[in-house]
Design a protein around this motif. Structure first.
Motif, PDB file in Angstrom:
ATOM      1  N   TYR A 105      94.449 104.610-111.898  1.00 17.18           N
ATOM      2  CA  TYR A 105      93.557 103.960-110.980  1.00 17.18           C
ATOM      3  C   TYR A 105      92.961 102.794-112.823  1.00 17.18           C
ATOM      4  N   GLY A 106      92.641 104.259-113.573  1.00 12.90           N
ATOM      5  CA  GLY A 106      92.586 103.163-114.710  1.00 12.90           C
ATOM      6  C   GLY A 106      93.000 102.463-115.454  1.00 12.90           C
ATOM      7  N   HIS A 107      93.981 102.088-115.508  1.00 14.41           N
ATOM      8  CA  HIS A 107      94.918 101.018-116.038  1.00 14.41           C
ATOM      9  C   HIS A 107      94.796  99.818-115.175  1.00 14.41           C
ATOM     10  N   THR A 108      94.733  99.426-114.047  1.00 10.99           N
ATOM     11  CA  THR A 108      93.998  99.005-113.235  1.00 10.99           C
ATOM     12  C   THR A 108      93.052  98.411-113.278  1.00 10.99           C
ATOM     13  N   LEU A 109      92.104  99.232-113.358  1.00 10.49           N
ATOM     14  CA  LEU A 109      90.611  98.489-113.960  1.00 10.49           C
ATOM     15  C   LEU A 109      89.506  98.109-114.921  1.00 10.49           C
ATOM     16  N   PHE A 110      91.080  98.499-116.140  1.00  8.72           N
ATOM     17  CA  PHE A 110      90.756  98.815-117.584  1.00  8.72           C
ATOM     18  C   PHE A 110      91.410  98.348-118.476  1.00  8.72           C
ATOM     19  N   ASN A 111      92.094  97.691-117.880  1.00  8.79           N
ATOM     20  CA  ASN A 111      92.966  97.401-119.137  1.00  8.79           C
ATOM     21  C   ASN A 111      92.990  94.971-118.054  1.00  8.79           C
ATOM     22  N   PRO A 112      93.354  93.884-119.209  1.00  2.00           N
ATOM     23  CA  PRO A 112      93.153  92.605-118.642  1.00  2.00           C
ATOM     24  C   PRO A 112      95.014  92.540-117.438  1.00  2.00           C
ATOM     25  N   ALA A 113      94.699  91.593-116.349  1.00  2.00           N
ATOM     26  CA  ALA A 113      95.745  91.512-115.542  1.00  2.00           C
ATOM     27  C   ALA A 113      96.111  90.558-116.451  1.00  2.00           C
ATOM     28  N   ASP A 114      96.576  89.940-115.934  1.00  2.00           N
ATOM     29  CA  ASP A 114      97.924  89.224-116.228  1.00  2.00           C
ATOM     30  C   ASP A 114      97.584  87.425-116.717  1.00  2.00           C
ATOM     31  N   GLY A 115      98.014  87.532-117.932  1.00  2.00           N
ATOM     32  CA  GLY A 115      96.676  85.888-118.111  1.00  2.00           C
ATOM     33  C   GLY A 115      94.996  86.047-117.829  1.00  2.00           C
ATOM     34  N   ASP A 116      94.304  87.085-117.955  1.00  2.00           N
ATOM     35  CA  ASP A 116      93.418  87.206-118.527  1.00  2.00           C
ATOM     36  C   ASP A 116      93.180  87.653-120.030  1.00  2.00           C
ATOM     37  N   THR A 117      91.848  87.708-120.593  1.00  2.00           N
ATOM     38  CA  THR A 117      91.903  87.815-121.484  1.00  2.00           C
ATOM     39  C   THR A 117      91.059  89.999-121.471  1.00  2.00           C
ATOM     40  N   LEU A 118      90.257  89.508-120.347  1.00  2.00           N
ATOM     41  CA  LEU A 118      89.435  90.269-120.240  1.00  2.00           C
ATOM     42  C   LEU A 118      90.117  91.430-118.674  1.00  2.00           C
ATOM     43  N   SER A 119      89.151  92.821-119.037  1.00  2.00           N
ATOM     44  CA  SER A 119      90.064  93.904-118.135  1.00  2.00           C
ATOM     45  C   SER A 119      89.514  93.552-116.850  1.00  2.00           C
ATOM     46  N   PRO A 120      89.584  93.776-115.322  1.00  2.00           N
ATOM     47  CA  PRO A 120      89.143  93.445-114.106  1.00  2.00           C
ATOM     48  C   PRO A 120      87.679  94.010-114.442  1.00  2.00           C
ATOM     49  N   PHE A 121      87.461  95.332-114.578  1.00  2.00           N
ATOM     50  CA  PHE A 121      86.066  96.338-114.936  1.00  2.00           C
ATOM     51  C   PHE A 121      84.554  94.969-115.884  1.00  2.00           C
ATOM     52  N   ASP A 122      85.467  94.881-116.669  1.00  2.00           N
ATOM     53  CA  ASP A 122      84.540  94.002-117.846  1.00  2.00           C
ATOM     54  C   ASP A 122      84.241  92.563-116.740  1.00  2.00           C
ATOM     55  N   ARG A 123      85.148  92.108-116.585  1.00  2.00           N
ATOM     56  CA  ARG A 123      84.329  90.842-115.332  1.00  2.00           C
ATOM     57  C   ARG A 123      83.917  91.187-114.057  1.00  2.00           C
ATOM     58  N   VAL A 124      83.787  92.120-114.091  1.00  2.00           N
ATOM     59  CA  VAL A 124      82.899  92.579-112.473  1.00  2.00           C
ATOM     60  C   VAL A 124      81.536  92.195-113.530  1.00  2.00           C
ATOM     61  N   LEU A 125      80.940  93.537-114.677  1.00  2.00           N
ATOM     62  CA  LEU A 125      80.156  93.989-115.387  1.00  2.00           C
ATOM     63  C   LEU A 125      79.868  91.973-115.731  1.00  2.00           C
ATOM     64  N   GLU A 126      80.689  91.166-116.134  1.00  2.00           N
ATOM     65  CA  GLU A 126      80.316  89.831-116.480  1.00  2.00           C
ATOM     66  C   GLU A 126      79.872  89.696-115.739  1.00  2.00           C
ATOM     67  N   LEU A 127      80.128  89.521-113.889  1.00  2.00           N
ATOM     68  CA  LEU A 127      79.152  88.944-113.694  1.00  2.00           C
ATOM     69  C   LEU A 127      78.035  88.900-113.168  1.00  2.00           C
ATOM     70  N   LEU A 128      78.176  90.628-112.971  1.00  2.00           N
ATOM     71  CA  LEU A 128      76.595  91.149-112.701  1.00  2.00           C
ATOM     72  C   LEU A 128      75.493  91.213-113.504  1.00  2.00           C
ATOM     73  N   ARG A 129      76.059  90.007-115.091  1.00  2.00           N
ATOM     74  CA  ARG A 129      75.169  90.142-115.514  1.00  2.00           C
ATOM     75  C   ARG A 129      74.574  88.946-115.957  1.00  2.00           C
TER      76      ARG A 129
END
Length: 338
Positions: A105-129
């Protein structure tokens, strides 16, 4: 109205679901040769997600593996080299003997998806800030692409994690495709609440509630005997309670990397730590407890000692020491008393 039954700790939820699936199950299933009793669409809530360990002698919960798995997730790994050391049975779920698929699960959550520079986890934190009342902080894990893999040995049981900031607290709802209540539930709740607390620390928020929702909640028949022992113990024993510490506010990805550097040395048997050695490391006392656990496992795995070093055991928190003493004879107090 309560959306889900609420429990003081994961132990209460674990026992309630075991009883439900064992005695009041809805279905008997036989998926891929695994005969099980099943209930559909159940869940629970933990107001304090830090109460993530069960203190049941018959269950023999393993906090060494649970912390190893949580760190494996937080570091975004999928390799068997690390996690297979703590749980050799996981090799059976690997298609190539080198890495894991959907359950990483961590590989999916904490690594950038194709074409992105941030991981999904970091994207969500950025949103919630920036949007504190957002409903969009969802981290999907299960992928439809997994269904296209013939005889997939490792399909994600975790559908996704939903992070919600409300009134200065970070709440999380976990959606499980399926949960093995005896084997998988405890490790999943431990790791996911650690991820929740880690996210709260990064956001500078208080920890909110944790809600766990399961599509297929089941007890495998092969584990029925142990489940009976656990349920019997819960009826006759005096309950144990140990408070669980808070993750330090200073915890960052660099902290996780630093802890894993020591973990790798211990796993490879390239370092031997006394309690004083670990106390002298530039690591917060919270994470020193984790390194003490890894040193215990190093001694059991590599040194094959009749008894783990008393100084290392004595430095552990009482709850962790209790769990180790009920899992490994080498960690039991002298004379066998617990």
């Amino acid at each position: 109205m309560l959306i889900a039954p609420t429990y003081h700790s994961v132990e209460g939820a674990y026992l309630a679901l075991l009883k439900l699936a064992s005695y009041d199950y809805e279905h008997r299933i036989d998926a891929r040769g695994n005969r099980a009793r099943e209930v559909i669409g159940v869940g629970f809530r933990l107001p304090d997600p830090r109460q993530r360990l069960p203190y049941l002698a018959a269950r023999k919960a393993n906090p060494v593996f649970q912390y190893a798995e949580a760190l494996w997730y937080l570091s975004g790994r999928r390799d068997l080299e690390m996690i297979g050391y703590y749980a050799p049975s996981m090799h059976a779920n690997s298609a190539d003997g080198i890495s894991l698929g959907g359950s990483a699960y961590g590989h999916t959550l904490f690594n950038p998806a194709d074409g992105d520079t941030l991981s999904p986890f970091d994207r969500v934190l950025e949103l919630l800030r920036t949007e504190t009342d957002s409903k969009r902080g969802y981290l999907p894990v299960f992928s439809a692409a997994e269904l296209a893999i013939a005889d997939n040995p490792d399909m994600a049981c975790l559908a996704g994690l939903h992070l919600l900031v409300r009134d200065g607290r970070l709440h999380m709802v976990c959606h499980m495709r399926a949960n093995d209540l005896d084997c998988g539930l405890l490790s999943d709740v431990f790791s996911f609440t650690v991820i929740q607390e880690y996210a709260a620390v990064q956001l500078g928020l208080e920890l909110g509630s944790y809600t766990h929702v399961i599509g297929s909640a089941h007890v495998n028949e092969v584990n029925a005997e142990r489940v009976e022992r656990v349920l019997y113990e819960a009826q006759v024993r005096r309950p144990q309670y140990f408070p669980f510490p808070s993750m330090p506010a200073e915890t960052t990805p660099a902290t996780v990397a630093q802890v894993l550097e020591h973990e790798e040395l211990l796993r490879a048997n390239k370092a031997h730590y006394s309690a004083d050695d670990i106390a002298g490391l530039d690591v917060d006392a919270y994470w020193q407890q984790v390194l003490l656990l890894f040193e215990v496992y190093r001694q059991i795995s590599h040194d094959e000692v009749p008894a783990v070093s008393p100084d290392v055991l004595a430095a552990l928190l009482p709850g962790l020491r209790w769990l180790l003493g009920h899992r490994w004879a080498a960690c039991a107090p002298a004379g066998g008393a617990r």
